[in-house]
Motif scaffolding. Structure first.
Motif, short mmCIF file in Angstrom:
data_model
loop_
_atom_site.label_atom_id
_atom_site.label_comp_id
_atom_site.label_asym_id
_atom_site.label_seq_id
_atom_site.Cartn_x
_atom_site.Cartn_y
_atom_site.Cartn_z
N LYS A 181 3.58 -0.05 18.81
CA LYS A 181 4.32 -1.25 18.40
C LYS A 181 3.89 -1.68 16.99
O LYS A 181 4.73 -2.02 16.15
N ALA A 182 2.57 -1.66 16.74
CA ALA A 182 2.06 -2.06 15.41
C ALA A 182 2.54 -1.08 14.34
O ALA A 182 2.92 -1.48 13.23
N LEU A 183 2.55 0.20 14.70
CA LEU A 183 3.02 1.22 13.76
C LEU A 183 4.50 1.01 13.42
O LEU A 183 4.91 1.02 12.25
N ALA A 184 5.31 0.77 14.46
CA ALA A 184 6.75 0.57 14.25
C ALA A 184 7.00 -0.66 13.38
O ALA A 184 7.81 -0.62 12.44
N LEU A 185 6.29 -1.75 13.66
CA LEU A 185 6.47 -2.96 12.86
C LEU A 185 6.04 -2.73 11.41
O LEU A 185 6.67 -3.23 10.47
N THR A 186 4.96 -1.99 11.24
CA THR A 186 4.48 -1.71 9.87
C THR A 186 5.54 -0.90 9.11
O THR A 186 5.78 -1.14 7.93
N ARG A 187 6.18 0.04 9.80
CA ARG A 187 7.26 0.79 9.14
C ARG A 187 8.38 -0.16 8.72
O ARG A 187 8.90 -0.09 7.60
N ILE A 188 8.75 -1.06 9.64
CA ILE A 188 9.89 -1.95 9.36
C ILE A 188 9.57 -2.87 8.18
O ILE A 188 10.42 -3.08 7.30
N VAL A 189 8.35 -3.38 8.10
CA VAL A 189 8.04 -4.31 7.00
C VAL A 189 7.72 -3.60 5.68
O VAL A 189 8.03 -4.11 4.62
N THR A 190 7.10 -2.41 5.76
CA THR A 190 6.70 -1.77 4.49
C THR A 190 7.76 -0.79 3.98
O THR A 190 7.71 -0.37 2.84
N ARG A 191 8.63 -0.39 4.84
CA ARG A 191 9.76 0.50 4.51
C ARG A 191 9.33 1.90 4.07
O ARG A 191 9.60 2.84 4.76
N ALA B 79 6.08 3.05 2.89
CA ALA B 79 4.66 3.46 2.84
C ALA B 79 4.51 4.74 3.66
O ALA B 79 5.21 4.93 4.65
N HIS B 80 3.59 5.61 3.23
CA HIS B 80 3.29 6.78 4.06
C HIS B 80 2.47 6.32 5.26
O HIS B 80 1.42 5.69 5.10
N LEU B 81 2.95 6.65 6.45
CA LEU B 81 2.24 6.24 7.68
C LEU B 81 1.90 7.47 8.51
O LEU B 81 2.81 8.14 9.01
N ALA C 176 6.18 6.97 11.87
CA ALA C 176 5.21 7.79 11.11
C ALA C 176 5.91 8.95 10.40
O ALA C 176 6.92 9.46 10.88
N ASN C 177 5.32 9.36 9.26
CA ASN C 177 5.90 10.48 8.50
C ASN C 177 4.82 11.40 7.93
O ASN C 177 5.09 12.15 6.99
N VAL C 178 3.61 11.31 8.48
CA VAL C 178 2.48 12.11 7.97
C VAL C 178 1.65 12.61 9.14
O VAL C 178 1.48 11.90 10.14
N PHE D 39 0.83 -1.22 0.00
CA PHE D 39 0.00 0.00 0.00
C PHE D 39 0.86 1.26 0.00
O PHE D 39 1.96 1.28 0.55
N ASP D 40 0.30 2.29 -0.60
CA ASP D 40 1.00 3.57 -0.64
C ASP D 40 0.91 4.28 0.72
O ASP D 40 1.79 5.07 1.06
N MET D 41 -0.19 4.03 1.43
CA MET D 41 -0.40 4.66 2.74
C MET D 41 -1.06 3.63 3.65
O MET D 41 -1.85 2.80 3.18
N ILE D 42 -0.77 3.74 4.94
CA ILE D 42 -1.40 2.83 5.90
C ILE D 42 -1.68 3.60 7.19
O ILE D 42 -0.77 4.12 7.82
N GLY D 43 -2.96 3.66 7.57
CA GLY D 43 -3.35 4.38 8.79
C GLY D 43 -3.62 3.38 9.91
O GLY D 43 -4.47 2.49 9.78
#
Ligand code: SAM
Length: 356
Positions: free
Chosen positions: A256-266, A268-270, A292-294, A227-231
């Motif tokens: 924790k879920a946010l951090a893991l999502t960053r690590i796996v998706t590299r 994606a805009h979060l 997060a970056n948004v 995904f391009d973005m994940i909220g």
């Protein structure tokens, strides 16, 4: 120094093409301060490497709170008869767009409750008017609609679409979405992608009955979906819904879920979601420091902003339009980052097809 077992797990999650559910669950269940520091630092480093230090802004306008759905968690659900319903007029909406442009924001998110028979032509006309008067990227977040509607809006100029999956656990999904099907939501995401939208999804953390395994599966789904973005936001119980009185999602698990999502998706805009900022304490800063970056400043004018009550205690609900920029600049500066006032298109190379 040799790597700790926990760091090995983080590294495995980072490098493998599809993370292992048990590894993700192990990290999600950690309560150890040192481990969590490693997790958040790892995610922050991945964010820096793949997204840089800029924080993109998405100005949101919640143009209607009418909804035909009955989601057990949401204050907009059609059975909440205590809520005064509104739909902004064209003039009100376009005036809010002007504020957003004046604030130097380059992405607008048009969000509403879900009305399957809502006026698609009206929204197409609004999109066209926004696109012809500004250089805004237009993101829609109006739920499940027909292929024809999605196509119409894409042709009118909409660039992006947000459709959170809420949970990938089919039984859990059915237990809180009367008359809705997870498969239908997945189909919509496929169609949106085929039409060339930049597509966002996401979930809620702490839903009644949700397990760590289920959150791990969501994270695997985010990786598979590219995904391009994940909220990712905590569930916050609303007093006038069937989930009134249920415990809400915890900030710690959400982070924790946010951090893991960053690590796996590299890349994606979060977003550091508004819900993460609405838990008594504002946890958006922490979100920005662990992946997060948004940020999503609210441009819904009063009195409507107060009526878009998806959950109670929503951040900035009493504020007038236009004060967000100072706050966002301050938040970025506090953590050594900066607001990137560009459009912030998808960072997924080669996926953006603007010529439908
Ligand atoms: N109905 C549209 C859709 O489903 O995409 C958009 C509007 S919906 C209100 C936007 C998001 O609000 C949902 O995707 C959900 O994640 C979030 N939301 C709703 N109720 C919530 C609650 N009680 N706590 C936290 N987030 C909630």
């Amino acid at each position: 120094m040799s790597m700790s077992k926990f760091d090995e797990i983080l590294n495995r999650i980072y490098i493998c093409s599809l993370p292992d559910s048990e590894d993700l669950e192990r990290v999600l269940s950690s309560q150890d301060a040192e481990e969590l520091e490693s997790l958040f630092n790892f995610a922050d480093a991945v964010r820096k490497k793949f997204c840089g230090d800029g924080i993109f802004l998405r100005g949101i306008i919640e143009f209607s709170n009418f909804c035909a759905k009955e989601c057990f968690y949401c204050g907009l659900n059609k059975n909440n008869h205590k809520l005064n319903r509104y739909r902004m007029t064209d003039e009100e909406l376009l005036k809010s767009v002007e504020y957003l442009v004046y604030s130097n924001i380059k992405t607008i998110v048009l969000q509403s409750g879900e009305e399957p028979a809502g006026d698609a032509l009206w929204l197409a006309d609004i999109i066209r008017r926004i696109k012809s008067n500004s250089d805004l990227a237009v993101t829609l977040c109006v739920g499940e609609r027909s292929l024809d509607d999605y196509k119409l809006w894409r042709e009118a100029g909409a660039d992006r679409y947000l459709l959170k999956i809420e949970t990938t656990d089919e039984a859990l999904y059915s237990s809180m979405h009367p008359k809705m099907k997870l498969a239908r939501r997945l189909d919509c995401l496929d169609i949106l992608r085929q039409l060339g939208y930049q597509v966002g999804s996401g979930n809620m953390i702490g839903l009644p009955g949700q397990s760590l395994k289920s959150i791990a599966r969501d994270i695997i789904f985010f990786k598979q979906g590219n995904f391009d973005m994940i909220g990712i936001g905590p569930f916050i119980p609303h007093q006038d819904t069937p989930f009134s009185g249920q415990p809400g999602g915890q900030a710690a698990l959400t982070l924790k879920a946010l951090a893991l999502t960053r690590i796996v998706t590299r890349n994606a805009h979060l977003p550091a979601t508004t819900a993460l900022g609405s838990l008594g304490q504002d946890y958006r800063r922490q979100g920005l420091k662990c992946g997060a970056n948004v940020l999503m400043p609210n441009f819904t004018p009063q009195p409507y902003r107060k009526l878009y009550q998806i959950y109670p205690g929503k951040k900035c609900i009493d504020e007038p339009v236009g004060v967000c920029n100072f706050c966002m600049d301050g938040m970025a500066g506090d953590i050594g980052r900066f607001i990137d006032y560009s459009k912030g298109d998808s960072l997924k190379f080669g996926k953006v097809n603007l010529n439908v």
